[in-house]
Design an enzyme around this catalytic site. Structure first.
Site, PDB file in Angstrom:
ATOM      1  N   ASP A   1       0.842  -1.196   0.000  1.00  0.00           N
ATOM      2  CA  ASP A   1       0.000   0.000   0.000  1.00  0.00           C
ATOM      3  C   ASP A   1       0.881   1.252   0.000  1.00  0.00           C
ATOM      4  O   ASP A   1       1.929   1.255  -0.636  1.00  0.00           O
ATOM      5  CB  ASP A   1      -0.937  -0.046   1.221  1.00  0.00           C
ATOM      6  CG  ASP A   1      -2.280   0.617   0.965  1.00  0.00           C
ATOM      7  OD1 ASP A   1      -2.278   1.836   0.745  1.00  0.00           O
ATOM      8  OD2 ASP A   1      -3.313  -0.065   0.991  1.00  0.00           O
TER       9      ASP A   1
ATOM     10  N   HIS B   1      -3.796   6.141   3.361  1.00  0.00           N
ATOM     11  CA  HIS B   1      -4.501   4.930   2.945  1.00  0.00           C
ATOM     12  C   HIS B   1      -3.942   3.685   3.623  1.00  0.00           C
ATOM     13  O   HIS B   1      -4.683   2.848   4.149  1.00  0.00           O
ATOM     14  CB  HIS B   1      -4.365   4.836   1.420  1.00  0.00           C
ATOM     15  CG  HIS B   1      -5.228   3.846   0.734  1.00  0.00           C
ATOM     16  ND1 HIS B   1      -4.831   2.548   0.501  1.00  0.00           N
ATOM     17  CD2 HIS B   1      -6.458   3.951   0.184  1.00  0.00           C
ATOM     18  CE1 HIS B   1      -5.781   1.910  -0.160  1.00  0.00           C
ATOM     19  NE2 HIS B   1      -6.784   2.738  -0.364  1.00  0.00           N
TER      20      HIS B   1
ATOM     21  N   SER C   1     -11.188  -0.650  -1.091  1.00  0.00           N
ATOM     22  CA  SER C   1      -9.916  -0.644  -0.355  1.00  0.00           C
ATOM     23  C   SER C   1     -10.110  -1.039   1.100  1.00  0.00           C
ATOM     24  O   SER C   1      -9.194  -1.540   1.741  1.00  0.00           O
ATOM     25  CB  SER C   1      -9.283   0.754  -0.394  1.00  0.00           C
ATOM     26  OG  SER C   1      -8.634   0.992  -1.603  1.00  0.00           O
TER      27      SER C   1
END
EC number: 3.4.21.-
Length: 748
Positions: free
Chosen positions: A147, A206, A533
């Site tokens: 990620d 994220h 996600s």
């Protein structure tokens, strides 16, 4: 005279040399500008297959010219995920390289997109019980998160009471100083190439969120603006985390870095890989995640990927390969609620994260800016785009804005700039009833498409329309959950329509987890985010729980357990709905909504060995070279009995049906009780006949395998009128288990 001629000659030589040097520099600069990173696949050589990394690196270098600036141009050498390397080349150099016989392919890399507290309870996970008993919680399992990096100091990644990583762990930590890495966060690498190599700190936020969803520790009193308050925890709180940063805010997520991360993660010894990113539909031999995931599967590593956020249209998936768990997104039963109350007394519920305690209940003037504009400006004003409202007096008014084009935060700022004091966001038709808890910059609520139409009608038909907002806080127990959110990408798969995708749906809407920067001035920081996600790391964590309980299960067995035990009904006991509140079809839900408690005890599994995929890939029509890119061993499809896609021992059926019957087999492995008998139950798709042989199967020992056959028989074509596809299921039922696989039939 001779001296003057000599001076002129020297000057001329100097000028010519200078011109030549300038031209060379210009050519060099031109070449540097034209440099692109290429992914190069090389025919695997048995002589170097078992060599050390240094030898492999030297072998890869041998394909490049001796004068080539190897150190500056070589980006990555791959060992596990591919026979090949990533290198910076000009198009001319790449063309020359491809002419070498050992080179399978050399193509420019692409950039992949990111697919961006209460969920454990919603999923039936309870502290001290089952998968969350003290001897599980993901204990001993390593989850690799590929990620944007991580904020390692968040308490979600503390290691209190955690044992050291398993002895097999070979990775390392690139954070320096103090106890940044620990028994929880056992490894962290930055694969983003830059002039100055930095530690894998988060820069998108994220990666911190996805890591915490998969395996965050128990953190009490977690909330955002006081909403969704409770104990935050990931799915596998006692699993170890290994972080691989492949994205940054300058170049995005490059496939060379993603392949390198998967390569290193396999070598490091991870058990589960979680990737909340993708490229859209691609041939598997061009898809870096599909290639890396196959190598992971060969090494016993489970791979979970997001389906993408390109819904609600059909065939919008990423990560379609059958050796990947492809995860769509669903709602949970917690909402952060507000409502728009109109002057006529009608009230329309929606959601918002910003919940002011002192907002007046007095009815205020209500306006829809789309009523004021002309031509293109009408649409700009209805969407409340930046600058579109500057000539409209919105002082003291509630403003209705349509969703779309820019973020809701930007719309809210435009309303504020024009004097508005509150905002109602009306969904588009595509969004339907999907609403989101967002930290708006002013009092606001997002309402459904249907509610938006009604509010517009009220404004149009009323002389002095008025409204106010009522903020209701966190409400748990929505009986329509789970439902499929509008953005969750749908099947059928473009690259392999004979494999039903997505495989599963899981929580992906309004998910609270760790955040790198506080949004509400509260420490530790949490935020609420939506996307596939978010659903992907939920399934990654659940896979880790199952792996901890069943360490000898293959990735395919874990996937089968998750799929065959999925829920198909919502909390209200009716079929799972979509964003329109219609029954969600099979291309939205796949097998259904994950049920981790049942997945830990599926009774039977549909297992697949890595070599079983070769006949399937041959059946897709891929060339020998293309398949070798994926599997990394010599393949000759002429010597392989290829199979149709639906013949793969997959825990679902997806068939394209014409006028002829189709016949397939499946093999079940008993992972339940030694002595058990199962009978088949069918939900037969529209305009179809089905026959299963045998209709009853008996096992006498654990790990025993039994095969059965299924015949799909087309019925009268008139019965298919107005239908492009049908759906159903096949379930093996015992007194303890129900092992269900979904069936999709596309009529041709």
């Amino acid at each position: 005279m001779m001296k003057m001629e000599l001076r002129l000659l020297v000057s001329l030589i100097f000028i010519l040399c200078s011109i030549s040097m300038l031209a060379a520099e210009e050519n060099l600069e031109h070449d540097q500008i034209n440099l692109m990173t290429y992914i190069v696949h090389v025919k695997k050589s048995e002589n170097v297959a078992s060599h050390q990394s240094e030898d492999l690196h030297s072998w890869y270098h041998s394909f490049l010219p001796q004068t080539f600036p190897h150190k500056e141009r070589m980006v990555f050498s791959y060992r596990k995920v591919a026979s090949g390397f990533a290198v910076k080349l000009t198009p001319e150099e790449a063309k020359s390289l491809q002419e070498k016989g050992e080179i399978v392919s050399a193509r420019p890399e692409r950039t992949l997109e990111l697919h961006t507290t209460h969920t454990p309870t919603f999923l039936g996970l309870k502290q001290g019980q089952g998968l969350w008993s003290d001897d599980n919680l993901g204990k001993g399992v390593i989850i690799g998160i590929i990620d944007t990096g991580i904020f390692p100091l968040h308490p979600s990644f503390n290691d209190e009471g955690m044992p050291p990583p398993p002895a097999k762990w070979k990775g390392h930590c690139e954070f320096t100083g103090g106890q940044v890495c620990n028994n929880k966060l056992i490894g962290a690498r930055n694969l983003v190439k830059s002039a100055i190599q930095e530690p894998p700190f988060e820069n998108f936020f994220h990666g911190t969120h996805t890591a915490a969803e998969a395996a965050g520790r128990f953190i009490e009193d977690a909330s955002v603006f006081g909403n969704a308050k409770g104990v935050a925890a990931g799915m596998a709180p006692n699993a170890h985390l290994a972080i691989y940063k492949v994205c940054n805010d300058k170049i995005g997520c490059t496939e060379s870095a993603i392949l390198a991360a998967m390569d290193i993660a396999i070598e490091d010894g991870v058990d589960v890989l979680s990737l909340s990113l993708g490229l859209g539909s691609l041939p598997f031999f061009e898809d870096p995640i599909a290639i890396g995931a196959f190598a992971a599967t060969q090494n016993g590593v489970f791979v979970s990927c997001s389906a993408a956020n390109s819904g609600p249209g059909y065939s919008t998936l990423s990560n379609e390969a059958p050796w990947i768990l492809t995860v769509g997104a669903s709602t949970i039963d917690r909402k952060i609620v507000a409502s728009a109350k109109l002057g006529n007394g009608e009230e329309y519920e929606g959601e918002t994260l910003f919940q002011p305690k002192d907002f007046s209940q007095q009815l205020l003037p209500l306006v829809y800016p789309g009523s004021f504009g002309y031509g293109n400006q009408t649409q700009n004003q209805s969407l409340c785009l930046p600058g579109s409202l500057k000539n409209i007096d919105l002082s003291g008014k509630v403003v209705l804005c349509d969703v779309g084009n820019v973020s809701s935060i930007v719309k809210g700022q435009e309303v504020l700039n024009s004097g508005g004091i509150a905002m109602i966001l009306a969904n588009s038709e595509a969004l339907g009833f999907s609403t989101f808890a967002i930290a708006h910059v002013l009092p606001a609520v997002e309402v459904s498409y249907a509610a938006g139409l009604t509010i517009k009608s009220y404004i149009k038909s009323t002389y002095n329309p008025t409204a106010t907002l009522i903020f209701k806080g966190t409400i748990i127990g929505d009986s329509l959950a789970p439902s499929v959110v509008y953005f969750s990408s749908r099947g059928p798969s473009q690259e392999s329509p004979g494999i039903l995708k997505p495989d599963i749906i899981g929580p992906g809407v309004n998910i609270l987890a760790a955040w790198a920067v506080s949004v509400d001035n509260k420490i530790p920081a949490f935020d609420i985010v939506s996307g596939t996600s978010m659903s992907c790391p939920h399934l990654s964590g659940i896979a880790a729980l199952i792996k901890s309980s069943h360490p000898d299960w293959s990735p395919a067995a874990i996937k089968s357990a998750i799929m065959t035990t999925a829920n198909t009904l919502n909390l209200g006991g009716i079929p799972i709905l979509d964003q329109r509140l219609f029954p969600a079809d099979i291309f939205a839900t796949g097998a259904g909504h994950v049920n981790p408690v049942k997945a830990n005890d599926p009774g039977l599994v549909y297992d697949i060995e890595p070599e079983d995929y070769v006949p399937y890939l041959c059946g897709l029509g891929y060339s020998d070279k293309e398949i070798e890119v994926i599997v990394q061993w010599k393949v000759k499809c002429s010597n392989v009995k290829s199979i149709p896609e639906a013949q793969l021992n997959y825990p679902s059926f997806s068939i394209l049906l014409g006028s002829d019957s189709q016949y397939y087999t499946r093999t079940l492995t008993n992972v339940g009780f030694a002595n058990s008998t199962y009978k088949v139950e069918l939900e037969v798709p529209l305009a179809l006949g089905m026959s299963v042989n045998p209709s009853e199967i008996t096992f006498t020992e654990v790990n025993e395998k039994v095969s059965f056959s299924v015949e799909f028989i087309p019925q009268i074509k008139e019965n298919r009128r107005n239908h492009t596809f049908g759906q159903g299921s096949l379930t093996w039922v015992s007194d303890r288990h129900a092992v269900r696989i979904p069936i999709s039939v596309i009529f041709k």
